[in-house]
Scaffold this motif. Structure first.
Motif, PDB file in Angstrom:
ATOM      1  N   ARG A 202      31.938 -20.783  20.419  1.00 46.28           N
ATOM      2  CA  ARG A 202      31.576 -19.832  19.366  1.00 46.28           C
ATOM      3  C   ARG A 202      31.109 -18.555  20.039  1.00 46.28           C
ATOM      4  NH1 ARG A 202      29.953 -22.251  13.976  1.00 46.28           N
ATOM      5  NH2 ARG A 202      30.413 -24.480  14.097  1.00 46.28           N
ATOM      6  N   ASP A 203      31.348 -17.429  19.370  1.00 45.13           N
ATOM      7  CA  ASP A 203      30.949 -16.141  19.941  1.00 45.13           C
ATOM      8  C   ASP A 203      29.440 -15.949  19.916  1.00 45.13           C
ATOM      9  OD1 ASP A 203      33.607 -15.510  20.353  1.00 45.13           O
ATOM     10  OD2 ASP A 203      33.807 -14.467  18.425  1.00 45.13           O
ATOM     11  N   LYS A 204      28.784 -16.574  18.938  1.00 41.58           N
ATOM     12  CA  LYS A 204      27.352 -16.323  18.750  1.00 41.58           C
ATOM     13  C   LYS A 204      26.773 -17.375  17.817  1.00 41.58           C
ATOM     14  CE  LYS A 204      28.507 -13.321  14.868  1.00 41.58           C
ATOM     15  NZ  LYS A 204      28.582 -11.945  14.352  1.00 41.58           N
ATOM     16  N   VAL A 205      25.464 -17.365  17.723  1.00 42.63           N
ATOM     17  CA  VAL A 205      24.736 -18.139  16.727  1.00 42.63           C
ATOM     18  C   VAL A 205      24.053 -17.146  15.798  1.00 42.63           C
ATOM     19  CG1 VAL A 205      22.825 -19.734  16.329  1.00 42.63           C
ATOM     20  CG2 VAL A 205      24.351 -20.079  18.278  1.00 42.63           C
ATOM     21  N   CYS A 206      24.164 -17.374  14.513  1.00 43.09           N
ATOM     22  CA  CYS A 206      23.489 -16.510  13.543  1.00 43.09           C
ATOM     23  C   CYS A 206      22.132 -17.098  13.166  1.00 43.09           C
ATOM     24  CB  CYS A 206      24.339 -16.340  12.288  1.00 43.09           C
ATOM     25  SG  CYS A 206      25.813 -15.331  12.536  1.00 43.09           S
ATOM     26  N   ILE A 207      21.123 -16.256  13.169  1.00 47.13           N
ATOM     27  CA  ILE A 207      19.790 -16.642  12.705  1.00 47.13           C
ATOM     28  C   ILE A 207      19.678 -16.160  11.268  1.00 47.13           C
ATOM     29  CG2 ILE A 207      17.314 -16.408  13.066  1.00 47.13           C
ATOM     30  CD1 ILE A 207      17.902 -15.774  15.995  1.00 47.13           C
ATOM     31  N   PHE A 208      19.804 -17.061  10.339  1.00 51.86           N
ATOM     32  CA  PHE A 208      19.848 -16.682   8.921  1.00 51.86           C
ATOM     33  C   PHE A 208      18.424 -16.531   8.376  1.00 51.86           C
ATOM     34  CE2 PHE A 208      23.929 -18.876   9.555  1.00 51.86           C
ATOM     35  CZ  PHE A 208      24.785 -17.875   9.128  1.00 51.86           C
ATOM     36  N   GLY A 209      17.946 -15.308   8.420  1.00 46.10           N
ATOM     37  CA  GLY A 209      16.612 -15.011   7.913  1.00 46.10           C
ATOM     38  C   GLY A 209      15.589 -14.918   9.017  1.00 46.10           C
ATOM     39  N   THR A 210      15.002 -13.727   9.157  1.00 47.93           N
ATOM     40  CA  THR A 210      13.960 -13.522  10.171  1.00 47.93           C
ATOM     41  C   THR A 210      12.670 -13.000   9.541  1.00 47.93           C
ATOM     42  OG1 THR A 210      14.779 -11.263  10.582  1.00 47.93           O
ATOM     43  CG2 THR A 210      15.654 -13.041  11.976  1.00 47.93           C
ATOM     44  N   ASP A 211      12.599 -13.054   8.210  1.00 47.45           N
ATOM     45  CA  ASP A 211      11.427 -12.533   7.501  1.00 47.45           C
ATOM     46  C   ASP A 211      10.728 -13.606   6.672  1.00 47.45           C
ATOM     47  OD1 ASP A 211      13.490 -12.875   5.687  1.00 47.45           O
ATOM     48  OD2 ASP A 211      13.151 -10.982   4.626  1.00 47.45           O
ATOM     49  N   TYR A 212      10.902 -14.855   7.073  1.00 45.85           N
ATOM     50  CA  TYR A 212      10.199 -15.937   6.389  1.00 45.85           C
ATOM     51  C   TYR A 212       8.714 -15.921   6.758  1.00 45.85           C
ATOM     52  CZ  TYR A 212      14.637 -18.157   5.046  1.00 45.85           C
ATOM     53  OH  TYR A 212      15.852 -18.431   4.484  1.00 45.85           O
ATOM     54  N   PRO A 213       7.851 -16.462   5.907  1.00 47.73           N
ATOM     55  CA  PRO A 213       6.410 -16.516   6.215  1.00 47.73           C
ATOM     56  C   PRO A 213       6.082 -17.635   7.204  1.00 47.73           C
ATOM     57  CG  PRO A 213       6.832 -17.513   4.075  1.00 47.73           C
ATOM     58  CD  PRO A 213       8.149 -16.940   4.537  1.00 47.73           C
ATOM     59  N   THR A 214       6.648 -17.531   8.407  1.00 40.47           N
ATOM     60  CA  THR A 214       6.442 -18.504   9.482  1.00 40.47           C
ATOM     61  C   THR A 214       6.007 -17.748  10.736  1.00 40.47           C
ATOM     62  OG1 THR A 214       8.752 -18.351  10.204  1.00 40.47           O
ATOM     63  CG2 THR A 214       8.239 -20.025   8.543  1.00 40.47           C
ATOM     64  N   PRO A 215       5.479 -18.407  11.746  1.00 39.81           N
ATOM     65  CA  PRO A 215       4.962 -17.686  12.918  1.00 39.81           C
ATOM     66  C   PRO A 215       5.945 -16.723  13.568  1.00 39.81           C
ATOM     67  CG  PRO A 215       4.161 -19.928  12.957  1.00 39.81           C
ATOM     68  CD  PRO A 215       5.119 -19.844  11.795  1.00 39.81           C
ATOM     69  N   ASP A 216       7.236 -17.089  13.656  1.00 36.01           N
ATOM     70  CA  ASP A 216       8.192 -16.157  14.276  1.00 36.01           C
ATOM     71  C   ASP A 216       9.207 -15.599  13.273  1.00 36.01           C
ATOM     72  OD1 ASP A 216      10.108 -18.124  13.886  1.00 36.01           O
ATOM     73  OD2 ASP A 216      10.255 -18.687  15.994  1.00 36.01           O
ATOM     74  N   GLY A 217       8.960 -15.837  11.987  1.00 37.49           N
ATOM     75  CA  GLY A 217       9.808 -15.269  10.941  1.00 37.49           C
ATOM     76  C   GLY A 217      11.061 -16.062  10.630  1.00 37.49           C
ATOM     77  N   THR A 218      11.338 -17.106  11.407  1.00 34.93           N
ATOM     78  CA  THR A 218      12.539 -17.912  11.159  1.00 34.93           C
ATOM     79  C   THR A 218      12.171 -19.262  10.547  1.00 34.93           C
ATOM     80  OG1 THR A 218      12.587 -18.925  13.381  1.00 34.93           O
ATOM     81  CG2 THR A 218      13.683 -16.801  13.107  1.00 34.93           C
ATOM     82  N   SER A 257      10.114 -27.375  14.154  1.00 33.58           N
ATOM     83  CA  SER A 257      10.507 -26.378  15.146  1.00 33.58           C
ATOM     84  C   SER A 257      11.229 -25.250  14.420  1.00 33.58           C
ATOM     85  CB  SER A 257      11.438 -26.976  16.202  1.00 33.58           C
ATOM     86  OG  SER A 257      10.825 -28.052  16.881  1.00 33.58           O
ATOM     87  N   SER A 258      11.008 -24.025  14.865  1.00 31.84           N
ATOM     88  CA  SER A 258      11.663 -22.877  14.237  1.00 31.84           C
ATOM     89  C   SER A 258      13.067 -22.695  14.794  1.00 31.84           C
ATOM     90  CB  SER A 258      10.849 -21.610  14.463  1.00 31.84           C
ATOM     91  OG  SER A 258      10.996 -21.162  15.807  1.00 31.84           O
ATOM     92  N   VAL A 259      13.859 -21.887  14.108  1.00 40.58           N
ATOM     93  CA  VAL A 259      15.214 -21.592  14.563  1.00 40.58           C
ATOM     94  C   VAL A 259      15.175 -20.973  15.963  1.00 40.58           C
ATOM     95  CG1 VAL A 259      17.269 -20.185  14.133  1.00 40.58           C
ATOM     96  CG2 VAL A 259      16.117 -21.344  12.226  1.00 40.58           C
ATOM     97  N   ARG A 260      14.277 -20.045  16.187  1.00 43.15           N
ATOM     98  CA  ARG A 260      14.194 -19.412  17.509  1.00 43.15           C
ATOM     99  C   ARG A 260      13.794 -20.431  18.582  1.00 43.15           C
ATOM    100  NH1 ARG A 260      14.859 -13.970  16.946  1.00 43.15           N
ATOM    101  NH2 ARG A 260      13.996 -12.943  15.082  1.00 43.15           N
ATOM    102  N   GLU A 261      12.895 -21.345  18.252  1.00 47.90           N
ATOM    103  CA  GLU A 261      12.488 -22.368  19.224  1.00 47.90           C
ATOM    104  C   GLU A 261      13.652 -23.278  19.589  1.00 47.90           C
ATOM    105  OE1 GLU A 261       7.732 -22.884  18.168  1.00 47.90           O
ATOM    106  OE2 GLU A 261       9.222 -23.990  16.994  1.00 47.90           O
ATOM    107  N   VAL A 262      14.464 -23.625  18.606  1.00 42.70           N
ATOM    108  CA  VAL A 262      15.630 -24.463  18.873  1.00 42.70           C
ATOM    109  C   VAL A 262      16.626 -23.735  19.763  1.00 42.70           C
ATOM    110  CG1 VAL A 262      17.656 -25.544  17.824  1.00 42.70           C
ATOM    111  CG2 VAL A 262      15.393 -25.870  16.802  1.00 42.70           C
TER     112      VAL A 262
END
Length: 326
Positions: A202-218, A257-262
Motif C-alpha cells: 500500500r502507498d500509505k496508511v490513512c489516519i481517519f480523524g485526528t481531532d477526537y477527544p483523546t490524548p493524541d487526537g486519534t 491503543s490509539s491509531v498513532r500508537e499502533v
C-alpha cells in the motif's frame, strides 16, 4: 457428536476451528468462502460450502450431522461499509442468523455461541463499555448484530437452548506459527493495513480523524490477539457444557491503543517508516472503545496469553510477510 462452525474458514473462525480440533472436538465448517479460505482448515476439518440463505441446504446439514452445538461466525463486519450498504448487513447478518436459529430450533440444538461485537455499544460516554452498558449502535453493522443478539435471547427463552454472545473488541494478530491469519485483500483492520504499507503493498496508511477527544487526537481501540479471542470461545463452550446459563460477555483486554500508537508500533516491529496520512473521520467510528472485560475472566475462567501490542503486531507482521512472499 460434531460441532458446527459457520464461517469457520474465515479469519477468526479458522483460529477457533484449529483450537477446537486441537482440543479433541470433531468440527464441521459451513462457509460460503466469500472471505474464507479452505487451506485455513489445517487439521482436515470437514468443509461444507454453502450460504446461510440456503435454508434447504442448511436443514440437510443438520439432518446429516445432528449437531447439538453451533458456533456462529459468518457475517459481514466492516462498519463504514455498513453505513453505505445497510441492506447487505441486515441480510447477511440478521436475516441469515434468523435462518440459522430456525434450523437450531427445528433440530434441537442445545448450545449456541454467537460472534457479536462491541459495535452494539455505539459511543459509551466514558469510552469504556461493560456488558450492562447501554446498547446504542451508531451504524448498521452494530445494529444488525444487536438484532441478532435479541433473536438469540428470545429463542433461548422460548426453546431451552443456552447461549453465549461474545462481544468482540478489535481483533488483530495471527497464529504465532503463521499457519493462518487475516487474508481478506480489502481488509480495513489498522494493523493489517499498516503491515501491508510496511511491505510496500500500500502507498500509505490513512489516519481517519485526528481531532477526537483523546490524548493524541486519534481513535482508541482495545486490540485483542486473535489467539486469545479464539480461546475465549473454547472457554465459553466449556461453560455451556457444564450447564452455564445464557449470557453475553465482552472479549477484550480492558486497555486501549490509539491509531498513532499502533502505527508507531508497526514501524518499530517492521523497521520501515511508511507514510501515514491524516484524513477526515469515517462515518460510524467512535472516538474511543475499550472493554470492561472482568466477566470473561470470572465467569468463563478465561486467561489471555498475548495481552501485548508488540506481540500482536509481531505475529501480524510475520503472517503478512509469509503471504506476501517476503
Amino acid at each position: 457428536m460434531p460441532v458446527l462452525v459457520t464461517g469457520g474458514a474465515g479469519y477468526i473462525g479458522s483460529h477457533v476451528v484449529r483450537q477446537l480440533s486441537e482440543a479433541g472436538y470433531t468440527v464441521v465448517v459451513y462457509d460460503n468462502l466469500s472471505t474464507g479460505f479452505p487451506d485455513a482448515l489445517v487439521h482436515g476439518e470437514r468443509l461444507v460450502t454453502g450460504d446461510l440463505s440456503d435454508t434447504a441446504r442448511l436443514d440437510a446439514l443438520f439432518v446429516e450431522y445432528g449437531f447439538s452445538t453451533v458456533l456462529h461466525f459468518a457475517a459481514s463486519i466492516i462498519a463504514p461499509e455498513s453505513v453505505t450498504a445497510p441492506l447487505k448487513y441486515y441480510g447477511n447478518n440478521t436475516r441469515n442468523t434468523l435462518n440459522l436459529l430456525g434450523a437450531c430450533v427445528k433440530h434441537g440444538v442445545e448450545r449456541f455461541i454467537f460472534s457479536s461485537t462491541a459495535a452494539v455499544y455505539g459511543i459509551p460516554d466514558s469510552g469504556v463499555a461493560a456488558e450492562e452498558s447501554a446498547t446504542v449502535p451508531i451504524n448498521p453493522y452494530g445494529t444488525s448484530k444487536l438484532m441478532s443478539e435479541w433473536m438469540l435471547r428470545d429463542v433461548c427463552a422460548a426453546h431451552g437452548m443456552r447461549s453465549v454472545a461474545l462481544r468482540y473488541f478489535n481483533v488483530a494478530g495471527a497464529d504465532p506459527q503463521a499457519r493462518m491469519g487475516q487474508r481478506t485483500p480489502e481488509a480495513t483492520h489498522l494493523i493489517k493495513v499498516s503491515c501491508q504499507a510496511a511491505l510496500g503493498l500500500r502507498d500509505k496508511v490513512c489516519i481517519f480523524g485526528t481531532d477526537y477527544p483523546t490524548p493524541d487526537g486519534t481513535g482508541i481501540r482495545d486490540y485483542i490477539h486473535v489467539e486469545d479471542l479464539a480461546s475465549a470461545h473454547l472457554a465459553a463452550l466449556s461453560y455451556l457444557e457444564k450447564g452455564g446459563e445464557s449470557t453475553r460477555i465482552n472479549v477484550g483486554y480492558g486497555s486501549g491503543s490509539s491509531v498513532r500508537e499502533v502505527i508507531d508500533m508497526v514501524r518499530r516491529v517492521s523497521g520501515v517508516h511508511f507514510l501515514a496520512e491524516e484524513a477526515p473521520r469515517r462515518p460510524g467510528d467512535p472516538p474511543s472503545l475499550v472493554a470492561r472485560a472482568d466477566r470473561a475472566r470470572t465467569l468463563l475462567g478465561w486467561t489471555p496469553r498475548y495481552d501485548n501490542l508488540e506481540t500482536i503486531v509481531a505475529d501480524a507482521w510475520r503472517w503478512e510477510k509469509k503471504i506476501s512472499g517476503n
